[in-house]
Design a protein around this motif. Structure first.
Motif, mmCIF file in Angstrom:
data_model
loop_
_atom_site.group_PDB
_atom_site.id
_atom_site.type_symbol
_atom_site.label_atom_id
_atom_site.label_comp_id
_atom_site.label_asym_id
_atom_site.label_seq_id
_atom_site.Cartn_x
_atom_site.Cartn_y
_atom_site.Cartn_z
ATOM 1 N N LEU A 79 0.785 -1.199 0.036
ATOM 2 C CA LEU A 79 -0.146 -0.109 0.120
ATOM 3 C C LEU A 79 1.196 1.117 0.187
ATOM 4 C CD1 LEU A 79 -2.503 -0.903 2.205
ATOM 5 C CD2 LEU A 79 -3.345 -0.556 0.251
ATOM 6 N N TYR A 83 0.779 4.171 -3.219
ATOM 7 C CA TYR A 83 -0.022 4.845 -2.599
ATOM 8 C C TYR A 83 1.320 6.230 -3.844
ATOM 9 C CZ TYR A 83 -2.870 8.830 -0.440
ATOM 10 O OH TYR A 83 -3.405 10.083 -0.204
ATOM 11 N N TRP A 229 -8.197 3.005 -0.351
ATOM 12 C CA TRP A 229 -8.736 2.962 -1.530
ATOM 13 C C TRP A 229 -9.843 3.550 -1.515
ATOM 14 C CZ3 TRP A 229 -13.835 0.442 -2.190
ATOM 15 C CH2 TRP A 229 -14.443 -0.091 -3.352
ATOM 16 N N LYS A 233 -9.599 7.021 -4.119
ATOM 17 C CA LYS A 233 -11.230 7.191 -4.789
ATOM 18 C C LYS A 233 -12.174 8.468 -4.948
ATOM 19 C CE LYS A 233 -14.587 3.291 -7.133
ATOM 20 N NZ LYS A 233 -14.295 3.658 -8.280
ATOM 21 N N HIS A 310 -3.283 -1.053 -6.882
ATOM 22 C CA HIS A 310 -4.778 -0.817 -6.716
ATOM 23 C C HIS A 310 -4.314 -0.739 -5.642
ATOM 24 C CE1 HIS A 310 -8.559 -1.304 -6.170
ATOM 25 N NE2 HIS A 310 -8.772 -0.569 -7.534
ATOM 26 N N PRO A 311 -5.635 -0.547 -3.939
ATOM 27 C CA PRO A 311 -5.088 -0.803 -3.342
ATOM 28 C C PRO A 311 -5.513 -2.269 -2.947
ATOM 29 C CG PRO A 311 -5.754 1.510 -3.234
ATOM 30 C CD PRO A 311 -5.659 0.802 -4.400
ATOM 31 N N LEU A 312 -7.183 -1.955 -3.395
ATOM 32 C CA LEU A 312 -7.441 -3.704 -3.503
ATOM 33 C C LEU A 312 -6.711 -4.406 -3.861
ATOM 34 C CD1 LEU A 312 -11.143 -2.736 -2.694
ATOM 35 C CD2 LEU A 312 -10.071 -3.080 -1.104
#
Lengths: 375, 317
Positions: A79, A83, A229, A233, A310-312
């Motif tokens: 993450l 980021y 996320w 978003k 992508h965080p997920l």
């Protein structure tokens, strides 16, 4: 005109999703395949190596627990790096921020003896995030103000941080005894193991819950991934972060402060890496010592790239690398293949993801060209 | 005590410590001047250090080790060249992959060939070229002692590095190759327009940086340490990048900046000997080169201007 219209490619709504997931899956599969070929060429029994690797990572609840255990810090470092990438910054020094986060949890935890866990745990987690952010602050400032490349500065801060920890664990913070390490955290400052939450009867009835050394840090990790996320978003913070990463000049023109966004992005990245240190200290070792991280900060780079930032996506990517690292020990024991093969696989994953990016970019460009011809 | 610290050996040590940094930094200069970022210097150096050692262990000849180190550097740099020039991958990401790959390959082969992790057996090393004895006492003997210590006490690659720095500086600013190389990093489209092959120019530059960083690895193992240890480069590739920036993307500047870092390293090693007198934990001395790198970057970067097209993949029009 009608001829040109036919040039528009058929719109398939599922294509982007498939492309997004397909590239990382193919990259990981290719990297593992080449890793296996290297093992085979080196004269090892590749099949035995593979089955040992799999057994060590998924062979039973305890092994799955080991995979989760190793994936937990990787979610945070993934993450963190991701980021940063989203803002166009490469935080290669997550390892150093992880060390500072771990140091904060290990040293502060000793002072909070006798307090209830619901007070101690959040305080230590927040403290390690702040320590990680602080360790990223100087590189962030240097990047924003004078453009000093964050790759060099965060790397230098990693070495500096590691020397600070190795000084503290032999000096001021050293526990009594021969081993250079800090005093162990009190039980209320530790993250409990998942299996300790269930009674012996429950574990007998549901043996898959006996997840060995896996601890509650994984829950924190997943929650934080979802929060990151949502931030990216739905918040202004996340929007500005993405905008600056996408096009700093346009962002500046649109009234976003690129400098301030850069500082925030690298510090948040540092905070996330700091959390990785806290789960390692509070969930696994309960103290800090020189070698408490096996390069989680650097593996985080591969995790972030595989997840395409992508965080997920970071969660499955971290689980993959967690599994590789959990299985590597069994592979070395049973098939005597050096564990270092995992590093080679990691490097290959990074290569393929980076190269596939180009392939996709090409596809999109072709589509765009077709569109513009059509228009 | 100051007399014990400031000795000919301190300055000689500065030149020795500067050598691997300078070689990698000059490699970085050439590479970045062509428009390709090379954060893989760390991994290339490590690869050179390992294969250099392995070749000496196999043949017993240190010079073969030096050649093997350079060849290995070129080989792993070609991966970076292919990814960042032909595939147009993100150059920093590709460099990171190389660094990891180097760590993995050297560690894997270490266990595969020698059966254990950690450090290899000691190898035959390159000795200092000259060995003069100091004449008796007196003022001139003292001057001779300093001259001999600082100038004449070195191993071959230390001298080769100085020659390379001078040659590269000359080539970059006084030859057609140098002009083209610099143009590649500033405006590749213009270079392409006049008929120079951008890809070939960049490939050559990346491979040259591979040879130089490989040689840096050879210096570490075959001249300085006498064995290979996993991850022994310890951030030198990144410090070399900083030296290249501090030297404003010139070979001579890179060498001088490396000399500054080398001096800091020599000084911290020297000061550790006086542990009893200066009661500072050794970790603070070990930190010094990294702290200095940050300070230097913070102080100089605003005024140093990178090649305009560095880091940008070039697509043939």
């Amino acid at each position: 005109m009608s001829e040109a219209r036919e040039a528009i490619p058929v719109q398939r709504p599922w294509m982007p999703v498939l492309q997004k997931i397909g590239v990382p899956v193919i990259s990981a599969a290719l990297a593992i395949a080449i890793g296996s070929i290297i093992v085979w060429i080196s004269g090892y029994d590749a099949a035995a190596a593979f089955s040992a690797l799999f057994k060590g990572a998924f062979g039973g609840p305890k092994q799955i627990g080991d995979t989760i255990l190793r994936a937990t810090p990787l979610i945070f470092t993934g993450l963190a790096v991701g980021y940063g990438f989203r803002a166009g910054l490469f935080n290669i020094g997550a390892e150093g921020q992880l060390f500072m986060g771990g140091l904060a949890a290990a040293s502060l935890g000793v002072f909070l003896v006798g307090q209830p866990w619901f007070l101690v745990v959040p305080v230590l987690v927040v403290a390690s995030a702040l320590a990680g952010a602080a360790w990223a602050f100087v590189p962030a400032l240097l990047k924003a103000r004078i453009g000093a490349h964050e790759v060099i500065t965060t790397m230098m801060f990693t070495y500096i941080g590691r020397y600070i920890v190795s000084w503290l664990v032999v000096g001021p913070l050293k526990d009594e005894g021969m081993i250079p390490q800090t005093v162990a955290l009190a039980p209320e400052a530790q993250l409990p193991r998942i299996q300790s939450l269930f009674s012996a009867d429950t574990l007998d009835a549901l043996p898959f819950l006996a997840l060995g050394r896996a601890h509650m840090g994984i829950v924190i990790a997943i929650v934080v991934a979802v929060v990151v996320w949502l931030i990216l978003k739905y918040t202004t913070l996340g929007y500005e972060n993405r905008a600056v990463g996408f096009n700093p000049y346009a962002s500046e023109t649109a009234g976003i402060s690129v400098q301030w966004t850069t500082v925030k992005a690298l510090c948040i990245s540092g905070a996330l890496a700091g959390l990785a240190g806290s789960v390692e200290v509070m969930g696994v070792h309960h103290r800090i010592f020189d070698q408490f991280s096996s390069g989680f900060g650097f593996t985080g780079i591969a995790v972030a790239l595989l997840a395409k930032n992508h965080p997920l996506g970071v969660i499955p990517a971290a689980l993959l690398f967690g599994a590789l690292s959990a299985g590597a020990g069994t592979m070395q024991l049973e098939a005597s293949v050096p564990q270092k093969i995992i590093l080679i696989i990691q490097a290959l994953v990074i290569f393929f993801v980076a190269a596939e990016e180009i392939v996709l970019w090409f596809v999109r460009r072709r589509q765009k060209e077709a569109m513009s011809h059509a228009g | 005590m100051l007399g014990d610290i400031i000795t000919p050996d301190l300055f000689a040590s500065a030149f020795r410590m500067a050598t691997p940094l300078a070689l990698a930094a000059i490699g970085g200069t050439i590479c970045e001047r062509s428009g390709v970022v090379n954060i893989a210097l760390e991994g290339i150096m490590l690869t050179g250090a390992f294969f250099g050692t392995a070749a000496v262990l196999a043949t017993g000849n240190p010079w073969i080790g030096v050649l093997a180190a350079m060849a290995a550097g070129v080989a792993i740099a070609s991966v970076h060249a292919f990814a960042s020039i032909n595939l147009r991958s993100d150059q920093v990401v590709s460099g990171t992959a190389i660094n990891l790959l180097a760590l993995g390959v050297t560690g894997f082969l270490m266990e595969f060939w020698y059966g254990h992790p950690g450090t290899t057996d000691p190898i035959a090393v390159l000795r200092p070229i000259f060995s003069f004895t100091s004449p008796g006492g007196g003022f001139f003997a003292e001057i001779w002692r300093w001259f001999n210590g600082i100038v004449l006490s070195h191993t071959p690659i230390v001298y080769i590095t100085i020659i390379i720095a001078v040659l590269a500086q000359w080539a970059l600013y006084r030859t057609r190759w140098g002009l083209r190389l610099r143009a590649l990093g500033e405006h590749p489209r213009a270079v392409d327009t006049v008929g120079v092959n951008v890809y070939r120019g960049r490939w050559i530059a990346v491979l040259m940086s591979g040879a130089l960083a490989g040689l840096a690895g050879a210096n570490l193992t075959i001249e300085q340490v006498g064995s290979f240890t996993e991850n022994m480069t310890n951030g030198r590739g990144f410090i070399a990048l900083a030296a290249n920036i501090f030297g404003r993307w010139t070979p001579a500047g890179s060498y001088l900046a490396s000399l500054l870092f080398g001096f800091a390293d020599a000084l911290q090693i020297k000061l550790q000997v006086f542990r009893d007198v200066i009661t500072v934990p050794p970790q603070f001395f070990l930190m010094l080169p990294y702290v200095l790198t940050v300070i230097v970057l913070a102080g100089v970067i605003g005024r140093a201007i990178a090649p305009a097209a560095v880091g940008q993949p070039y697509k043939k029009g």
